[in-house]
Enzyme design. Structure first.
Site, PDB file in Angstrom:
ATOM      1  N   TYR A 122      72.046  41.976  20.451  1.00 27.64           N
ATOM      2  CA  TYR A 122      71.286  42.436  21.605  1.00 27.64           C
ATOM      3  C   TYR A 122      72.303  43.300  22.708  1.00 27.64           C
ATOM      4  CZ  TYR A 122      67.041  40.201  20.097  1.00 27.64           C
ATOM      5  OH  TYR A 122      65.903  39.579  19.383  1.00 27.64           O
ATOM      6  N   HIS A 172      76.044   5.185  43.961  1.00 31.30           N
ATOM      7  CA  HIS A 172      76.531   6.054  43.103  1.00 31.30           C
ATOM      8  C   HIS A 172      77.472   7.098  43.614  1.00 31.30           C
ATOM      9  CE1 HIS A 172      76.059   8.090  38.938  1.00 31.30           C
ATOM     10  NE2 HIS A 172      75.633   9.244  39.687  1.00 31.30           N
ATOM     11  N   ASP A 182      67.536  32.386  18.090  1.00 32.60           N
ATOM     12  CA  ASP A 182      67.686  31.417  16.814  1.00 32.60           C
ATOM     13  C   ASP A 182      68.877  31.712  16.138  1.00 32.60           C
ATOM     14  OD1 ASP A 182      64.594  31.155  17.447  1.00 32.60           O
ATOM     15  OD2 ASP A 182      64.676  33.252  16.732  1.00 32.60           O
ATOM     16  N   CYS A 227      71.706  34.955  20.062  1.00 34.74           N
ATOM     17  CA  CYS A 227      70.105  35.274  20.173  1.00 34.74           C
ATOM     18  C   CYS A 227      69.359  33.885  20.190  1.00 34.74           C
ATOM     19  CB  CYS A 227      69.765  35.889  18.886  1.00 34.74           C
ATOM     20  SG  CYS A 227      70.863  37.378  18.547  1.00 34.74           S
ATOM     21  N   LYS A 275      69.649   7.346  29.336  1.00 32.72           N
ATOM     22  CA  LYS A 275      68.534   8.347  29.984  1.00 32.72           C
ATOM     23  C   LYS A 275      68.533   9.564  29.352  1.00 32.72           C
ATOM     24  CE  LYS A 275      71.575   9.519  33.875  1.00 32.72           C
ATOM     25  NZ  LYS A 275      71.436  10.212  35.179  1.00 32.72           N
ATOM     26  N   ARG A 287      77.524   0.971  35.012  1.00 36.52           N
ATOM     27  CA  ARG A 287      76.325   1.756  34.311  1.00 36.52           C
ATOM     28  C   ARG A 287      77.159   2.882  33.584  1.00 36.52           C
ATOM     29  NH1 ARG A 287      74.853   1.715  39.863  1.00 36.52           N
ATOM     30  NH2 ARG A 287      75.436   3.840  39.759  1.00 36.52           N
ATOM     31  N   ARG A 293      71.688  11.849  47.370  1.00 33.92           N
ATOM     32  CA  ARG A 293      70.697  11.896  46.505  1.00 33.92           C
ATOM     33  C   ARG A 293      69.674  11.076  46.922  1.00 33.92           C
ATOM     34  NH1 ARG A 293      71.971  12.171  40.149  1.00 33.92           N
ATOM     35  NH2 ARG A 293      72.343   9.799  40.345  1.00 33.92           N
TER      36      ARG A 293
HETATM   37  C1  LIG Z   1      72.632   6.426  38.785  1.00 38.56           C
HETATM   38  C2  LIG Z   1      73.487   6.779  37.628  1.00 38.56           C
HETATM   39  N1  LIG Z   1      74.295   5.762  37.050  1.00 38.56           N
HETATM   40  C3  LIG Z   1      75.050   5.913  36.098  1.00 38.56           C
HETATM   41  C4  LIG Z   1      75.195   7.081  35.523  1.00 38.56           C
HETATM   42  C5  LIG Z   1      76.021   7.312  34.292  1.00 38.56           C
HETATM   43  O1  LIG Z   1      76.826   8.214  34.527  1.00 38.56           O
HETATM   44  P1  LIG Z   1      77.967   8.655  33.294  1.00 38.56           P
HETATM   45  O2  LIG Z   1      77.270   9.051  32.374  1.00 38.56           O
HETATM   46  O3  LIG Z   1      78.888   9.650  34.152  1.00 38.56           O
HETATM   47  O4  LIG Z   1      78.590   7.310  33.136  1.00 38.56           O
HETATM   48  C6  LIG Z   1      74.207   8.030  35.979  1.00 38.56           C
HETATM   49  C7  LIG Z   1      74.408   9.413  34.995  1.00 38.56           C
HETATM   50  O5  LIG Z   1      74.026  10.704  35.727  1.00 38.56           O
HETATM   51  C8  LIG Z   1      73.500   7.878  36.916  1.00 38.56           C
HETATM   52  O6  LIG Z   1      72.735   8.734  37.466  1.00 38.56           O
END
Ligand SMILES: Cc1ncc(COP(=O)(O)O)c(C=O)c1O
Length: 373
Positions: free
Chosen positions: A269, A171, A317, A315, A40, A224, A141
């Site tokens: 700055y 999760h 850039d 800054c 993602k 995951r 969540r």
């Molecule tokens: C639902 C879910 N599964 C897995 C992951 C992967 O997490 P990580 O990068 O800590 O392995 C995330 C990341 O935020 C997540 O939101």
């Protein structure tokens, strides 16, 4: 966003390191467990399509993304038959697109299924929506929270056409921390819910990187994994990695301007930094609009194997650093990664600015050209 191709600030992504990390993590998993690569947010800023293709070559079993558009990007770029799951929310009105593209989605309530039904009429195929029920065991969540809610969902989905109950997942909130109390509570609740179901869905999953690294024993069908695959410790500096991972990101630039200062000359700055007599100051062509955040101003970058402090505020850039001696324009400067044996690790740097390595990595944006090694 315009890619800054005509300046020497470059993010190099080591796809071989990602592949190597996948093998390492795989060795720590029980045999047969599926490995879903979390790609993602454009693979944590490293490029979803090249990373996913490399991860596939390295043997992963599927991908997780957060947005339906991220899933579509993979589908449209050669990952046409792979398992792809959207772990974040999707809109019920996109049900036909989801089904036709064989995408698995996180669902948090039977109401989503009911709302999706009319849109399923627009399908071009007979494919079902592949549903993964989200369970909130303590993350707070998304997801159902009680046995009763899950049983009601299970009964309802069985009555509806157009859906397949493919998976169930949760999760963790504290898997990267030292105290296992909440992890254990979350596991117990999830197990209670699974036990109470009439039928366990085929893909039960809960492990992010931290669970995969430090709590793998729980019986599930898939992990995951995100940050660990990219070579970084999900726990920043709290827990040690159980095995080696190779960082995959190198962020380099070059000195664009050098000068020697007089005592009291100011930098950037707000004139917050006053130079000492004879101090060599170099300017770097990277700033907060590239994702090199303003609050990194107390960090060091690496020049010729030496740590050089950032001077003054960063800054938009550009930013300035102090050199131990004169170096010519064009000298390589490392912001993240390795230079002359020294390393700037985003997970470790993040701790000092009250964030996490994930945010530093995803923050480097398209203005910085990415190259693959
Ligand atoms: C639902 C879910 N599964 C897995 C992951 C992967 O997490 P990580 O990068 O800590 O392995 C995330 C990341 O935020 C997540 O939101």
């Amino acid at each position: 966003m315009v890619v800054g191709k005509h300046r020497p600030t470059i993010e190099t992504v080591d796809l071989e390191a990602i592949s190597w990390n996948i093998q390492q993590i795989r060795k720590g998993l029980s045999p047969g467990k599926k490995f879903f690569a979390v790609v993602k947010a454009d693979a944590y800023g490293l490029g979803a399509v090249p990373v996913a293709k490399k991860a596939k070559e390295a043997g992963v079993d599927g991908f997780c993304v957060a947005l339906l558009d991220e899933a579509m990007e993979l589908r449209e770029n050669g990952l046409s038959d792979d398992f792809i799951m959207v772990v974040g929310p999707t809109e019920a009105e996109d049900a036909a697109l989801i089904a036709d593209n064989g995408i698995s989605v996180a669902v948090t309530a039977a109401e989503w299924l009911e709302a999706a039904l009319p849109y399923l009429q627009e399908r071009k195929t007979e494919l079902p929506v592949r549903v993964h029920l989200a369970i909130d065991t303590g993350m707070g969540r998304i997801g159902l929270r009680t046995v009763e809610e899950v049983q009601a969902f299970e009964a309802r989905i069985a009555e509806l056409d157009g859906f397949v109950f493919e998976g169930i997942f949760t999760h963790f909130a504290t898997a990267d921390g030292e105290d296992p109390t909440l992890v254990e509570r979350q596991l117990t609740l999830f197990e209670e819910i699974l036990q109470a179901m009439a039928q366990r869905p085929p893909i039960v999953h809960l492990a992010n990187s931290a669970i995969s690294l430090w709590h793998e024993a729980f019986r599930t069908d898939a992990v995951r994994v995100g940050i660990a695959m990219y070579g970084y410790n999900p726990s920043d500096t709290v827990l040690e990695l159980p095995y080696e991972l190779k960082p995959s990101v190198q962020l380099d630039t070059q000195i664009s301007y050098v000068k020697q200062m007089h005592e009291g000359d100011t930098i950037a700055y707000g004139a917050r930094y006053r130079a000492f007599e004879g101090e060599w100051i170099a300017t770097l062509p990277i700033g907060y609009a590239d994702g090199w955040r303003r609050d990194l101003r107390h960090q060091t970058v690496i020049v010729d194997g030496q740590r050089c402090p950032i001077r003054g505020v960063i800054c938009m850039d550009q930013c300035m650093i102090s050199l131990p001696k004169e170096y010519p324009v064009g000298t390589k400067v490392t912001l993240l990664g390795e230079n002359g044996g020294l390393v700037n690790n985003p997970s470790e740097m993040a701790v000092t600015i009250d964030t996490i390595g994930y945010e530093l990595l995803t923050g480097i944006n398209a203005r910085v050209p990415r190259v693959y090694k």
